[in-house]
Structure formats: structure tokens, C-alpha cells
Design a protein around this motif. Structure first.
Motif, mmCIF file in Angstrom:
data_model
loop_
_atom_site.group_PDB
_atom_site.id
_atom_site.type_symbol
_atom_site.label_atom_id
_atom_site.label_comp_id
_atom_site.label_asym_id
_atom_site.label_seq_id
_atom_site.Cartn_x
_atom_site.Cartn_y
_atom_site.Cartn_z
ATOM 1 N N ILE A 1 0.784 -1.285 0.040
ATOM 2 C CA ILE A 1 0.060 -0.182 0.130
ATOM 3 C C ILE A 1 0.919 1.065 -0.031
ATOM 4 O O ILE A 1 1.812 1.249 0.982
ATOM 5 N N ASN A 2 0.902 2.140 -1.109
ATOM 6 C CA ASN A 2 1.325 3.195 -1.258
ATOM 7 C C ASN A 2 0.540 4.423 -0.155
ATOM 8 O O ASN A 2 -0.317 5.060 -0.781
ATOM 9 N N GLY B 1 5.251 -8.290 -10.100
ATOM 10 C CA GLY B 1 4.090 -9.331 -9.594
ATOM 11 C C GLY B 1 3.421 -8.875 -8.516
ATOM 12 O O GLY B 1 2.326 -9.766 -8.192
ATOM 13 N N LYS B 2 3.655 -8.115 -7.669
ATOM 14 C CA LYS B 2 2.670 -7.617 -6.623
ATOM 15 C C LYS B 2 1.701 -6.570 -6.885
ATOM 16 O O LYS B 2 1.421 -6.134 -8.008
ATOM 17 N N ILE B 3 0.620 -6.440 -6.054
ATOM 18 C CA ILE B 3 -0.555 -5.643 -6.173
ATOM 19 C C ILE B 3 -0.211 -4.252 -5.391
ATOM 20 O O ILE B 3 0.428 -4.465 -4.153
ATOM 21 N N LEU B 4 -0.006 -3.319 -6.004
ATOM 22 C CA LEU B 4 0.105 -2.051 -5.445
ATOM 23 C C LEU B 4 -0.912 -1.232 -5.186
ATOM 24 O O LEU B 4 -1.589 -0.619 -6.372
ATOM 25 N N VAL B 5 -1.409 -0.940 -4.079
ATOM 26 C CA VAL B 5 -2.668 -0.067 -3.766
ATOM 27 C C VAL B 5 -2.132 1.306 -3.735
ATOM 28 O O VAL B 5 -1.504 1.491 -2.462
ATOM 29 N N ASP B 6 -2.653 2.003 -4.242
ATOM 30 C CA ASP B 6 -2.175 3.575 -4.305
ATOM 31 C C ASP B 6 -3.404 4.416 -3.610
ATOM 32 O O ASP B 6 -4.423 4.646 -4.240
ATOM 33 N N VAL B 7 -3.186 4.905 -2.533
ATOM 34 C CA VAL B 7 -4.127 5.683 -1.804
ATOM 35 C C VAL B 7 -3.680 7.217 -1.726
ATOM 36 O O VAL B 7 -4.349 8.075 -1.296
ATOM 37 N N LYS C 1 -5.894 1.933 -7.660
ATOM 38 C CA LYS C 1 -6.023 3.154 -6.970
ATOM 39 C C LYS C 1 -7.462 3.014 -6.325
ATOM 40 O O LYS C 1 -8.549 2.610 -6.846
ATOM 41 N N THR C 2 -7.586 3.534 -5.000
ATOM 42 C CA THR C 2 -8.736 3.588 -4.305
ATOM 43 C C THR C 2 -8.543 4.450 -3.155
ATOM 44 O O THR C 2 -7.142 4.954 -2.648
ATOM 45 N N LEU C 3 -9.398 4.743 -2.303
ATOM 46 C CA LEU C 3 -9.530 5.245 -0.988
ATOM 47 C C LEU C 3 -8.668 6.746 -1.151
ATOM 48 O O LEU C 3 -8.374 7.159 0.042
ATOM 49 N N ASN C 4 -8.793 7.629 -2.210
ATOM 50 C CA ASN C 4 -7.965 8.612 -2.153
ATOM 51 C C ASN C 4 -9.215 9.872 -2.222
ATOM 52 O O ASN C 4 -8.644 10.994 -2.640
ATOM 53 N N THR C 5 -10.538 9.634 -2.148
ATOM 54 C CA THR C 5 -11.408 10.492 -2.306
ATOM 55 C C THR C 5 -12.005 10.840 -1.125
ATOM 56 O O THR C 5 -13.112 11.437 -0.963
#
Length: 198
Positions: free
Chosen positions: A48-49, A69-75, A112-116
Motif C-alpha cells: 500500500i502506497n 508481480g505484486k499488487i500496489l494499492v495507491d491511496v 487506485k482507491t481510498l483517495n477521495t
């Protein structure tokens, strides 16, 4: 249980790490130092960024091998700040931090999620008087489903989560950050989220 690395140990990162640990995940929090971030990313399935968006691209591009190969969740949202420290302008107008990350990290699945929303809502969406919306943007359907499951662990009802489509849709949600200083100056730091009413 999923192994998760949260990059960034500020209010956003700390809040997410505490909530995800409470939900039963194995969470490591790393500060912005390259060594700590690389070690945490290497050992995790999901990263998680939660680092400040104005420096995220350089910081994460340096972790290309660790994020392969990872999932990067950008918040995060990439902005320049005004004199009061609140967001004043987009760092990537017409694009987004998430798009820049996906381009720099082609073998990483960026979502991308949770940035709003203000950060307390990320892990306690039911605190608001009306249902908030968590948006998803990303190219990989399986990665987005994994992130959707994480959001459920954080208290998000499935009907509160809206998949906007590919990573290019993150430019719209990142632009929503420009609402934030206006709302804060009007109403203070009361938790809120940008939501779709239906």
C-alpha cells in the motif's frame, strides 16, 4: 490472512495498518527510507502506497524489482501544496499518480482507491451519516477483486464500492482532491468523502 506492507507511517499509513492488522492480516509498516521500504515490499503480497504523493513516483520506481508481480494499492494524491499546507494543484494534470506508477512499474498491478476522502473514513466508512463511495481504478480484474476484499475487511459494504474501469480513470478521482481544501476551509477537518448518490 494476507501479508501487506504499508509504505508510509504517517496518519494515513498508520490508520490503515492498525485497521488491517485488526482484520487479521499480517502487516508491516515501513517509513520512507529506501532500505525499510524495499525489505517490506519484498516480503509482502500486497503493498500500500501511503507516502506523500509528490515523492511517490521516484520512491516506488526505485522498488521496481521488489514490486514485480505484486499488487500496489495507491491511496495517495500527487499535488503541490498551497501556503496553508493544503492541496493547491495537481502534480500530473491530465494524468494521475496511479497512471504514472503503472507506467513506471509495468510488472506491478496498480489499483487506485481510498483517495477521495479524509483518512479516518478509509477504515471507518460507517462513521458518516450517508454511505460513502470507494472508487477502484486498475487494469487487472483479479487485483481489483483482491482490493475489493480488503475494503470489505475495512468495513466497506460491497454496494459502496464502485469500479470505474482502467487505470486512466484514476485521473478523475485524483482530481477530486481539489475539493478537499475548499471543504476543509468551509467546514473544518470533519470527516467526509466524495460520494455518488443514487
Amino acid at each position: 490472512m494476507t501479508t501487506i506492507a504499508v509504505l508510509g507511517n504517517g496518519r494515513v499509513g498508520g490508520n490503515l495498518a492498525t485497521a488491517l492488522t485488526r482484520a487479521g492480516h499480517e502487516v508491516t509498516v515501513a517509513d520512507r527510507t529506501p532500505g525499510a521500504a524495499a525489505d517490506a515490499a519484498r516480503a509482502a503480497r500486497i503493498v500500500i502506497n501511503a507516502t506523500p504523493g509528490d515523492g511517490s513516483l521516484d520512491r516506488l520506481a526505485a522498488l521496481r524489482e521488489e514490486l514485480r508481480g505484486k499488487i500496489l494499492v495507491d491511496v495517495s494524491n500527487a499535488t503541490t501544496d498551497g501556503p496553508d499546507g493544503l492541496p493547491a494543484a495537481l502534480l500530473y494534470p491530465g494524468s494521475s499518480l496511479a497512471e504514472q506508477l503503472q507506467e513506471a512499474l509495468p510488472e506491478t498491478r496498480v489499483v487506485k482507491t481510498l483517495n477521495t476522502m479524509l483518512f479516518p473514513v478509509m477504515t471507518a466508512p460507517a462513521m458518516l451519516s450517508q454511505p460513502p463511495t470507494a472508487f477502484l481504478s486498475g487494469e487487472d480484474p483479479q487485483a481489483k477483486q483482491t482490493v475489493r476484499d480488503l475494503l470489505t475487511d475495512l468495513g466497506w459494504h460491497k454496494e459502496w464500492i464502485t469500479d470505474l474501469g482502467g487505470i486512466q480513470t484514476a485521473s478523475a478521482t485524483e482530481a477530486a482532491i481539489l475539493f478537499v481544501p475548499l471543504v476543509i476551509r468551509s467546514s473544518g477537518f470533519t470527516p467526509f468523502a466524495i460520494s455518488i448518490a443514487r
